[in-house]
Enzyme design. Structure first.
Site, PDB file in Angstrom:
ATOM      1  NE  ARG A 234       0.058  -2.423   2.894  1.00 40.43           N
ATOM      2  CZ  ARG A 234       0.913  -1.418   3.049  1.00 40.43           C
ATOM      3  NH1 ARG A 234       1.933  -1.543   3.873  1.00 40.43           N
ATOM      4  NH2 ARG A 234       0.739  -0.284   2.387  1.00 40.43           N
TER       5      ARG A 234
ATOM      6  CD  GLU B  93      -4.703   3.497   3.074  1.00 44.24           C
ATOM      7  OE1 GLU B  93      -4.057   2.639   2.432  1.00 44.24           O
ATOM      8  OE2 GLU B  93      -4.388   4.709   3.090  1.00 44.24           O
TER       9      GLU B  93
ATOM     10  CE  LYS C  41      -1.019   5.152  -1.318  1.00 40.10           C
ATOM     11  NZ  LYS C  41      -1.425   3.824  -0.818  1.00 40.10           N
TER      12      LYS C  41
END
Length: 213
Positions: A51, A47, A134
């Site tokens: 960011r 993943e 999640k």
């Protein structure tokens, strides 16, 4: 892609290894050797969080690594979904879920692991057809005991907890019947990435890949 199809694919990805590395990468030059080290260590699902300014380039480079399954994390908007898909992401992860984001992922055929922290959020996603979620932020939301409690009345939902998960507490989550895998950043420490210490990262990945579940 329907929510049911998305959750089926997300389950397949979650089954690849006990841990999905959550990666914040500042330099695209690190992308390929980092992915190669993690895959060699037994963690193929990666993943890459959106960011950093380099994130999309990182996804492009990691997508070239044989054996890797590269996804985009921190999806917040439909524009994020489109950019991630174009960069080569094969799945998405979001900290929460909005109708616009879910619509965008379904339209783009990008399997999504949508975030939920409460029973109500989980029920809303289940109502739409999502059964693989999640759990975020895991530790701040009560940790493994909270997730165990959510699983009692909603056993048809499985989770990938992230947020505060470490080698020390990963087993607390992985031992739960409603947890298929967990997400963690400890397998790719920033100092090791910046130093190019790929052997250390591969060793951390092997340790994580050996966790029981």
């Amino acid at each position: 892609m329907t929510p049911q199809q998305a959750s089926l694919r997300a389950r397949e990805i979650a089954a690849l290894a006990p841990i999905i590395p959550v990666l914040v990468v500042d330099d695209a030059a690190h992308a390929r050797p980092l992915a190669e080290a993690l895959v060699a260590g037994g963690l193929p699902a990666l993943e890459v969080t959106l960011r950093t300014p380099a994130a999309l380039d990182v996804i492009r480079e990691m997508a070239k690594v044989p054996g890797g399954v590269v996804g985009a994390g921190t999806l917040l908007t439909p524009a994020d979904v489109q950019a991630a898909k174009e960069a080569g992401a094969t799945f998405g992860v979001s900290p929460g879920a909005t109708d616009r984001l879910l619509d965008a992922c379904e339209e783009a055929d990008l399997p999504l692991l949508p975030g939920a922290a409460t029973a109500t959020e989980a029920m809303r996603l289940l109502e739409r057809g999502y059964t693989m979620l999640k759990f975020f932020p895991a530790e701040a939301s009560g940790g493994a005991p909270a997730l165990k409690s959510i699983g009692a009345p909603i056993p048809q939902i499985s989770f990938c907890p992230t947020g505060g998960v470490s080698m020390k507490n990963a087993n607390d989550y992985l031992s739960l019947p409603n947890v298929l895998c967990a997400g963690g950043s400890w397998v790719a420490p920033k100092d090791a990435v910046e130093a190019g210490d790929w052997k250390r990262i591969e060793s951390l990945a092997r340790e994580a890949a050996a966790l029981p579940r």
